[in-house]
Design a protein around this motif. Structure first.
Motif, PDB file in Angstrom:
ATOM      1  N   THR A 192     -14.115   4.572  11.317  1.00 44.75           N
ATOM      2  CA  THR A 192     -15.616   5.364  11.381  1.00 44.75           C
ATOM      3  C   THR A 192     -15.154   6.921  10.835  1.00 44.75           C
ATOM      4  O   THR A 192     -14.045   7.425  11.243  1.00 44.75           O
ATOM      5  N   THR A 193     -15.771   7.557  10.068  1.00 44.13           N
ATOM      6  CA  THR A 193     -15.601   8.721   9.713  1.00 44.13           C
ATOM      7  C   THR A 193     -16.787   9.517   9.696  1.00 44.13           C
ATOM      8  O   THR A 193     -18.073   9.130   9.212  1.00 44.13           O
ATOM      9  N   VAL A 194     -16.653  10.827  10.384  1.00 42.83           N
ATOM     10  CA  VAL A 194     -17.854  11.761  10.485  1.00 42.83           C
ATOM     11  C   VAL A 194     -18.194  12.432   9.150  1.00 42.83           C
ATOM     12  O   VAL A 194     -17.254  12.540   8.310  1.00 42.83           O
ATOM     13  N   PRO A 195     -19.375  13.056   8.901  1.00 42.55           N
ATOM     14  CA  PRO A 195     -19.505  13.564   7.680  1.00 42.55           C
ATOM     15  C   PRO A 195     -18.811  14.804   7.250  1.00 42.55           C
ATOM     16  O   PRO A 195     -18.351  15.310   8.269  1.00 42.55           O
ATOM     17  N   GLY A 196     -18.510  14.858   6.102  1.00 43.85           N
ATOM     18  CA  GLY A 196     -17.558  15.735   5.464  1.00 43.85           C
ATOM     19  C   GLY A 196     -16.174  15.625   5.578  1.00 43.85           C
ATOM     20  O   GLY A 196     -15.332  16.418   4.966  1.00 43.85           O
ATOM     21  N   ILE A 197     -15.705  14.439   6.317  1.00 42.93           N
ATOM     22  CA  ILE A 197     -14.275  14.292   6.313  1.00 42.93           C
ATOM     23  C   ILE A 197     -13.607  13.236   5.361  1.00 42.93           C
ATOM     24  O   ILE A 197     -14.386  12.333   4.952  1.00 42.93           O
ATOM     25  N   THR A 198     -12.538  13.379   4.904  1.00 46.71           N
ATOM     26  CA  THR A 198     -11.727  12.888   4.012  1.00 46.71           C
ATOM     27  C   THR A 198     -10.470  12.008   4.392  1.00 46.71           C
ATOM     28  O   THR A 198      -9.854  12.626   5.336  1.00 46.71           O
ATOM     29  N   ARG A 199     -10.406  10.864   4.230  1.00 45.01           N
ATOM     30  CA  ARG A 199      -9.288  10.061   4.737  1.00 45.01           C
ATOM     31  C   ARG A 199      -8.460   9.511   3.562  1.00 45.01           C
ATOM     32  O   ARG A 199      -9.030   9.254   2.292  1.00 45.01           O
ATOM     33  N   GLY A 200      -6.972   9.308   3.749  1.00 45.02           N
ATOM     34  CA  GLY A 200      -6.664   8.827   2.594  1.00 45.02           C
ATOM     35  C   GLY A 200      -5.512  10.005   2.042  1.00 45.02           C
ATOM     36  O   GLY A 200      -4.764  10.319   2.674  1.00 45.02           O
ATOM     37  N   ASN A 201      -5.757  10.051   0.617  1.00 48.72           N
ATOM     38  CA  ASN A 201      -4.804  10.969  -0.306  1.00 48.72           C
ATOM     39  C   ASN A 201      -3.382  10.439  -0.175  1.00 48.72           C
ATOM     40  O   ASN A 201      -2.447  11.128   0.327  1.00 48.72           O
ATOM     41  N   HIS A 202      -3.031   9.233  -0.236  1.00 45.92           N
ATOM     42  CA  HIS A 202      -1.782   8.531  -0.510  1.00 45.92           C
ATOM     43  C   HIS A 202      -1.909   7.400  -1.573  1.00 45.92           C
ATOM     44  O   HIS A 202      -2.902   7.030  -2.102  1.00 45.92           O
ATOM     45  N   TYR A 203      -0.639   7.006  -2.034  1.00 47.40           N
ATOM     46  CA  TYR A 203      -0.776   5.979  -2.910  1.00 47.40           C
ATOM     47  C   TYR A 203       0.258   4.830  -2.361  1.00 47.40           C
ATOM     48  O   TYR A 203       1.254   5.212  -1.617  1.00 47.40           O
ATOM     49  N   HIS A 204       0.312   3.777  -3.105  1.00 47.02           N
ATOM     50  CA  HIS A 204       1.295   2.486  -2.913  1.00 47.02           C
ATOM     51  C   HIS A 204       1.636   2.173  -4.050  1.00 47.02           C
ATOM     52  O   HIS A 204       1.217   2.367  -5.267  1.00 47.02           O
ATOM     53  N   THR A 205       2.919   1.395  -3.922  1.00 43.44           N
ATOM     54  CA  THR A 205       3.687   1.031  -5.085  1.00 43.44           C
ATOM     55  C   THR A 205       3.573  -0.603  -5.334  1.00 43.44           C
ATOM     56  O   THR A 205       4.023  -1.090  -6.269  1.00 43.44           O
ATOM     57  N   ARG A 206       3.050  -1.133  -4.389  1.00 46.87           N
ATOM     58  CA  ARG A 206       3.321  -2.697  -4.200  1.00 46.87           C
ATOM     59  C   ARG A 206       1.959  -3.221  -3.559  1.00 46.87           C
ATOM     60  O   ARG A 206       1.614  -4.257  -3.961  1.00 46.87           O
ATOM     61  N   LYS A 207       1.271  -2.665  -2.715  1.00 48.23           N
ATOM     62  CA  LYS A 207       0.041  -3.119  -1.775  1.00 48.23           C
ATOM     63  C   LYS A 207      -1.122  -3.291  -2.659  1.00 48.23           C
ATOM     64  O   LYS A 207      -1.521  -2.549  -3.376  1.00 48.23           O
TER      65      LYS A 207
END
Length: 373
Positions: free
Chosen positions: A282-297
């Motif tokens: 669950t994410t409240v308004p205005g919030i960002t999750r993630g900012n990452h990358y994967h090499t195999r998934k």
């Protein structure tokens, strides 16, 4: 820190190696290379004198005149040697050669003669040259009709074309991430001995077998949204990640079929022929999750309530792709490997997102690298 430069950094193998070494920032410092360096003696000399290790990948693979291929590839090696000699530099040079060295064609001869020239330089300058004899390489972002038959097949199948098999032979293959790992092992090696290394192939497949798998990916994944049966560190997973790199970005977001009646609604979120891990946030308004990358998934974001912006950016590039999803019309976006990604709640209410990934999270080997989109 080992200072590493890669000639041919923007090409298929060079770019993958550059990105792979970017995940090893604890012991690798990357020295940026541009293809114009070979057109300017001073710039090339500055480059070689800045490097502890040079991985020489820059080469021409195809041209209507084979003599141009030979002259180009041997010429690049000679320029590299000249730059080292003029600057009294003795970097460790890892030379990208080919199993075609033993074949009767000018591309193979260019690789063989280039290797011999570097070996002569190493003896005379007390340098070190390690030559990799590399089998057929495949992986994401390959150039169709140039890098590999797999890149060509993926492009044709995704585009709705009918690939032709001219000779259904057996092909020895190595995935580009596996090759990058071999380069990395050699870069950090302290053996200090010139040698030739036969890089072992990791898969052997008939051409028709490869095409059949790619065709099945189109039916299962593009047409029906089903993730095929792949396991970690398998040829099928590597081929699938290669295949998905050719899917146009407009393929997403994919809307779900929403079944509604007087009780409410039902949506099937995920159908896969392989195991994996499911979770939700669950994410409240205005919030960002993630900012990452994967090499195999393989990873899927499914928005089931609220409004979200999902963004992608291929690492070491500037173009950002954005997808807007709304839980009123549930939809999903799958994350390509080597694309940093995030999800932001752009609505006024709580965002609920379901996540699926094809392997359980392992803190010791998370395959998660943080980088802002």
């Amino acid at each position: 820190m080992i200072k590493v430069g890669i000639t041919g950094q923007a090409g298929f193998m060079g770019n993958h190696l550059f990105n792979y070494l970017g995940t090893k920032s604890n012991d690798i410092e990357l020295i940026s290379y541009e293809r114009d360096f070979f057109k300017n003696e001073k710039t090339l000399e500055a480059f070689v004198s800045s490097c502890d290790v040079i991985v020489h990948i820059a080469a021409m693979n195809r041209h209507e005149d084979p003599q141009v291929i030979y002259n180009t590839n041997v010429g690049l090696v000679n320029q590299l040697i000249d730059a080292c000699e003029k600057t009294s530099s003795s970097p460790k040079i890892i030379f990208s050669s080919s199993t075609q060295e033993d074949q009767d064609n000018l591309y193979g001869k260019s690789k063989r003669d280039g290797r011999k020239a570097l070996e002569k330089w190493a003896i005379e300058s007390n340098g070190e040259v390690v030559s990799f004899i590399i089998p057929n390489v495949f992986g994401p972002f390959g150039k169709p009709f140039y890098n590999s038959v797999i890149a060509t097949f993926c492009h044709q199948v995704v585009s709705g074309e009918e690939p032709n098999i001219h000779s259904d032979g057996t092909v020895n293959l190595i995935y580009v991430n596996e090759l990058s790992a071999a380069f990395y092992s050699e870069i950090i090696s302290n053996k200090n001995k010139s040698t030739i290394k036969m890089i072992p192939f990791t898969s052997t497949k008939k051409v028709s077998e490869i095409l059949n798998l790619i065709t099945s990916f189109k039916v299962d994944y593009i047409e029906n949204g089903v993730v095929p049966n792949v396991s970690r560190d398998s040829f099928e997973l590597n081929l699938f990640n290669t295949f998905t790199s050719f899917i146009p970005k407009k393929h997403f977001p994919k809307k779900y079929i929403k079944h509604e009646d007087d009780r409410g609604a039902f949506v099937e979120i995920m159908r896969a022929l392989t195991s994996g891990q499911s979770s939700y946030s669950t994410t409240v308004p205005g919030i960002t999750r993630g900012n990452h990358y994967h090499t195999r998934k393989i990873e899927r974001f499914a928005v089931i309530s609220g409004k979200a912006s999902i963004k992608w950016r291929k690492i070491n590039t500037d173009e950002v792709f954005e997808f807007i999803l709304d839980g009123k019309e549930p939809a999903y976006v799958d994350m390509p490997i080597w694309f940093t990604h995030n999800i932001t709640n752009i609505g006024d209410e709580e965002l609920i997102t379901l996540f699926w990934i094809n392997e359980p999270y392992d803190q010791e080997d998370s395959d998660t690298y943080f980088e802002e989109v």
